[in-house]
Design an enzyme around this catalytic site. Structure first.
Site, PDB file in Angstrom:
ATOM      1  N   GLY A   1      -4.753  -5.399   7.136  1.00  0.00           N
ATOM      2  CA  GLY A   1      -5.868  -4.470   7.303  1.00  0.00           C
ATOM      3  C   GLY A   1      -6.897  -4.857   8.349  1.00  0.00           C
TER       4      GLY A   1
ATOM      5  N   ARG B   1     -13.876  -8.074  -0.364  1.00  0.00           N
ATOM      6  CA  ARG B   1     -13.054  -7.729   0.810  1.00  0.00           C
ATOM      7  C   ARG B   1     -12.490  -6.292   0.691  1.00  0.00           C
ATOM      8  NH1 ARG B   1      -7.572  -5.929   2.138  1.00  0.00           N
ATOM      9  NH2 ARG B   1      -7.181  -6.606   4.249  1.00  0.00           N
ATOM     10  N   VAL B   2     -12.642  -5.541   1.752  1.00  0.00           N
ATOM     11  CA  VAL B   2     -12.065  -4.198   1.815  1.00  0.00           C
ATOM     12  C   VAL B   2     -11.196  -4.125   3.058  1.00  0.00           C
ATOM     13  CG1 VAL B   2     -12.569  -1.731   2.014  1.00  0.00           C
ATOM     14  CG2 VAL B   2     -14.069  -3.188   0.649  1.00  0.00           C
ATOM     15  N   GLY B   3     -10.004  -3.550   2.920  1.00  0.00           N
ATOM     16  CA  GLY B   3      -9.098  -3.423   4.061  1.00  0.00           C
ATOM     17  C   GLY B   3      -9.267  -2.096   4.790  1.00  0.00           C
ATOM     18  N   ASP B   4      -8.245  -1.752   5.547  1.00  0.00           N
ATOM     19  CA  ASP B   4      -8.305  -0.542   6.387  1.00  0.00           C
ATOM     20  C   ASP B   4      -8.032   0.746   5.616  1.00  0.00           C
ATOM     21  OD1 ASP B   4      -5.639  -1.660   6.038  1.00  0.00           O
ATOM     22  OD2 ASP B   4      -4.950  -0.012   7.306  1.00  0.00           O
TER      23      ASP B   4
ATOM     24  N   THR C   1       0.826  -1.209   0.000  1.00  0.00           N
ATOM     25  CA  THR C   1       0.000   0.000   0.000  1.00  0.00           C
ATOM     26  C   THR C   1       0.859   1.258   0.000  1.00  0.00           C
ATOM     27  OG1 THR C   1      -1.801  -1.097   1.129  1.00  0.00           O
ATOM     28  CG2 THR C   1      -1.586   1.239   1.552  1.00  0.00           C
TER      29      THR C   1
ATOM     30  N   THR D   1      -0.198   1.000   6.972  1.00  0.00           N
ATOM     31  CA  THR D   1       0.007  -0.116   6.050  1.00  0.00           C
ATOM     32  C   THR D   1       0.226  -1.387   6.856  1.00  0.00           C
ATOM     33  OG1 THR D   1       1.516  -1.140   4.472  1.00  0.00           O
ATOM     34  CG2 THR D   1       2.453   0.583   5.861  1.00  0.00           C
ATOM     35  N   GLY D   2      -0.361  -2.473   6.402  1.00  0.00           N
ATOM     36  CA  GLY D   2      -0.205  -3.728   7.125  1.00  0.00           C
ATOM     37  C   GLY D   2      -1.441  -4.590   6.968  1.00  0.00           C
TER      38      GLY D   2
HETATM   39  N1  ASP Z   1      -3.566  -2.443   4.643  1.00  0.00           N
HETATM   40  C1  ASP Z   1      -3.796  -2.954   3.318  1.00  0.00           C
HETATM   41  C2  ASP Z   1      -5.001  -3.854   3.319  1.00  0.00           C
HETATM   42  O1  ASP Z   1      -5.180  -4.612   4.247  1.00  0.00           O
HETATM   43  C3  ASP Z   1      -2.632  -3.742   2.803  1.00  0.00           C
HETATM   44  C4  ASP Z   1      -1.332  -2.986   2.803  1.00  0.00           C
HETATM   45  O2  ASP Z   1      -1.045  -2.195   3.698  1.00  0.00           O
HETATM   46  O3  ASP Z   1      -0.554  -3.236   1.857  1.00  0.00           O
HETATM   47  O4  ASP Z   1      -5.737  -3.826   2.350  1.00  0.00           O
END
Ligand code: ASP
Length: 307
Positions: free
Chosen positions: A230, A204-207, A176, A227-228
């Site tokens: 999610g 699916r949707v992340g953070d 990200t 980032t991480g």
């Molecule tokens: N946080 C993002 C997600 O979970 C992934 C990422 O940080 O690369 O969609």
């Protein structure tokens, strides 16, 4: 006071061993530097923090090295669904979008939603319908294709597994991108953009596009882009938690970011990192993974780092 200032990230996680190749390493560091310079030059020419983070994230979305815009990971269906958010710390205005396809710069679309609709967060087909009406150019899947992401998807395809963005040697890498900035008026802003998880399914949707989870900005406290993994950032409401630790807990930016990443996120079992800035231009970029693509720029220094 060290303003204006900007910080960017290009994801956290296990850093692929290919980064030991000086050429590859340089290409990542150059991309981060390009984003910093684009964002910072706006700040030194009367641009706002909001304009600066938008520009920096656009540069990273256009770079295929990162999992956002061009270079986004593959979904279980073999296409790319992207998420993005932007927030203005002065007004608390925010715009976000999830599960969109074919739009070159999702962060610009999030900005458009913030400025031109009565809503904060649009998703999926209906959001794309709005984009069509706004005359956005839709690009074919081939624009977003990269061999690395395709190979990562091939390893998972048909397995039913939903996986985080793996690096080529099978560690977790979260590619990200994000930016936080303070302008010379002391206004803060944050923006984040992502292709999410390789082989993701079921919408699916992340953070990243969730205000408060992966993205947050408030002039009185800080601007944060995460980032991480999610799911942990959503449950920990991490970006807003950093702001709350400052506002209600009286913590400094440094203590609040360390508490969020090294104590609270870690306790939940979550992996990742964040970049954060306050109105004085203080910047912290903690991560509990092996590395994080990151950089900062102010009048005194330009710094880019991976490990
Ligand atoms: N946080 C993002 C997600 O979970 C992934 C990422 O940080 O690369 O969609």
């Amino acid at each position: 006071m060290n303003i204006p200032a900007i910080a960017v990230h290009g994801g956290s996680g296990t850093i692929a061993s290919s980064i030991d190749d000086p050429k590859i390493r340089k290409s990542y560091l150059d991309a981060l530097r390009e984003a910093l310079e684009a964002g910072f030059s706006l700040l030194t020419n009367d641009g706002t923090a909001l304009e600066s983070v938008k520009k920096a994230v656009t540069v990273l979305e256009d770079c295929e090295l990162f999992n956002a815009g061009k270079g986004s990971v593959f979904t279980s269906k073999g296409d790319h669904e992207m998420d993005a958010a932007i927030m203005d710390g002065k007004t608390l205005d925010a715009g976000a979008v999830a599960g969109i396809k074919g739009i070159k710069n999702p962060v610009l679309f999030a900005d458009d939603i913030m400025k031109n609709t009565p809503f904060v967060f649009l998703a999926g087909n209906e959001a794309m319908e709005y984009a069509r009406r706004q005359k956005y150019e839709f690009l074919p899947d081939s624009y977003f294709f990269t061999q690395l992401r395709y190979d990562q998807w091939t390893n998972l395809r048909g397995s039913g597994d939903v996986s985080l963005d793996h690096s080529s040697d099978n560690g977790h890498k979260f590619g990200t991108v994000g930016a936080v900035a303070v302008d010379s008026e002391g206004n803060l802003a944050a923006a984040t953009s992502t292709g999410g998880m390789t082989n993701k399914a079921w919408g699916r949707v992340g953070d990243s596009p969730m205000i408060g989870a992966g993205t947050y900005a408030k002039n009185q406290t800080c601007a944060v882009s995460c980032t991480g993994h999610g799911e942990y950032f959503i449950r920990g409401v991490v970006a807003y938690d950093v702001s709350c630790l400052m506002e209600y807990g009286g913590m400094s930016l440094k203590d609040a970011t360390n508490e969020a990443i090294f104590k609270r996120l870690k306790k939940m079992g979550g992996e990742g990192g964040l970049i954060a800035i306050d109105a004085h231009g203080n910047i912290y970029m903690p991560f509990n993974t092996e590395g994080m693509y990151r950089g900062l720029k102010n009048n005194r220094q330009t710094m880019t780092q991976i490990l």
